[in-house]
Design an enzyme around this catalytic site. Structure first.
Site, mmCIF file in Angstrom:
data_model
loop_
_atom_site.group_PDB
_atom_site.id
_atom_site.type_symbol
_atom_site.label_atom_id
_atom_site.label_comp_id
_atom_site.label_asym_id
_atom_site.label_seq_id
_atom_site.Cartn_x
_atom_site.Cartn_y
_atom_site.Cartn_z
ATOM 1 N N TYR A 146 0.842 -1.206 0.000
ATOM 2 C CA TYR A 146 0.000 0.000 0.000
ATOM 3 C C TYR A 146 0.876 1.254 0.000
ATOM 4 C CZ TYR A 146 -3.825 3.122 1.422
ATOM 5 O OH TYR A 146 -4.755 4.128 1.484
ATOM 6 N N LYS A 150 1.069 4.138 -2.983
ATOM 7 C CA LYS A 150 0.743 5.553 -2.753
ATOM 8 C C LYS A 150 1.974 6.444 -3.017
ATOM 9 C CE LYS A 150 -3.618 5.064 -1.706
ATOM 10 N NZ LYS A 150 -4.665 5.558 -2.627
#
Ligand code: NDP
Length: 241
Positions: A146, A150
């Protein structure tokens, strides 16, 4: 901020931050086109705000491009859809890494590419807001894929802002802290994790989806006409603590 007469494409508008953004845009006059996965969410959103919905799995690059083309034209784009899967670094499956990259970084690139091609072809200005996360700056345990996805989104935001800004299309990102949505339940429902996180937020609470939506609308609007290429924390001061 008045969005009357504007058409806004919002991805991941079925739940959470995307849904709050879609509803706020509609309340301020916009026509919303929603791209999301669950048809039931799109149906209820259509009932609530009259949004046109397109169901697609954004992990599928070709289907994502078809959905973007079907959704266009739009005056503005909110690249909000995102997903997570938790795993320690040592146990992180390659499939999870690829899936998070596909949904959180590749899909926003594809949707933005079609949106921007259409605007540039017509000689029209525009604005894109990418929904990133403070995870692009912080190495949260169990969030490697994750965080990486990002980080990619932040870097992409800057490169897009540099190229597309010259064509009249501003590109910015918002980077929220934990926001009270179905995703947050998945990642932060364990008090052993969420309590220390909360303690680091000077304003003393996690974000409400509307608090993120307000910033997204500002960055889309002409009031932000000189803002291009930023990654804006929406974190109650988490990053300064
Ligand atoms: P939710 O899980 O509540 O909602 C995400 C939305 O995106 C859902 O409508 C979901 O549809 C859709 N979506 C997810 N994966 C896909 C896919 N493969 N194809 C199509 N649609 C998909 O998440 P949030 O509202 O919390 O998150 C929105 C954005 O904000 C994400 O980019 C997230 O990374 C970011 N963010 C969230 C934070 C938080 O604490 N909540 C903090 C910081 C950033 P469906 O449910 O049908 O799969």
């Amino acid at each position: 901020m008045d969005f009357s007469g504007k058409r806004v494409l919002v991805t991941g508008a079925g739940k959470g931050i995307g849904r709050a953004t879609a509803k706020m845009l509609a309340a301020r006059g916009a026509e919303v086109v929603a791209i999301s996965r669950s048809q039931a969410d799109l149906d209820s959103l259509a009932e609530e705000i009259g949004a046109r919905g397109i169901a697609v799995d954004l992990a599928d690059a070709e289907a994502t491009r078809r959905a973007a083309l079907e959704a266009l034209p739009a005056d503005f784009l909110v690249n909000n859809a995102g997903t997570t899967a938790l795993a320690s670094f040592l146990d992180l499956p390659v499939e999870d890494f690829d899936m998070l990259y596909a949904v959180n970084a590749r899909a926003p690139m594809i949707v933005a590419q079609e949106y921007a091609r259409d605007r540039v072809k017509k000689g029209l200005p525009g604005a894109i807001v990418n929904v990133s996360s403070i995870s692009s700056w912080i190495g949260f345990a169990d969030h490697t894929a994750y965080c990486a996805s990002k980080g990619a989104m932040d870097a992409m935001t800057r490169a897009m802002a540099n190229e597309l800004g010259r064509m009249g299309i501003r590109v910015n990102a918002v980077n929220p802290t934990v926001t009270l949505t179905p995703m947050a339940v998945k990642a932060w429902s364990d008090p052993a994790k969420s309590d220390p996180m909360m303690k680091r937020i000077p304003v003393g609470h996690f974000a409400d989806p509307d608090e993120v939506a307000e910033v997204i609308l500002f960055l889309l609007s002409d009031r932000a006409s000189m803002i291009n290429g930023i990654t804006m924390p929406v974190d109650g001061g988490f990053m300064v603590n």
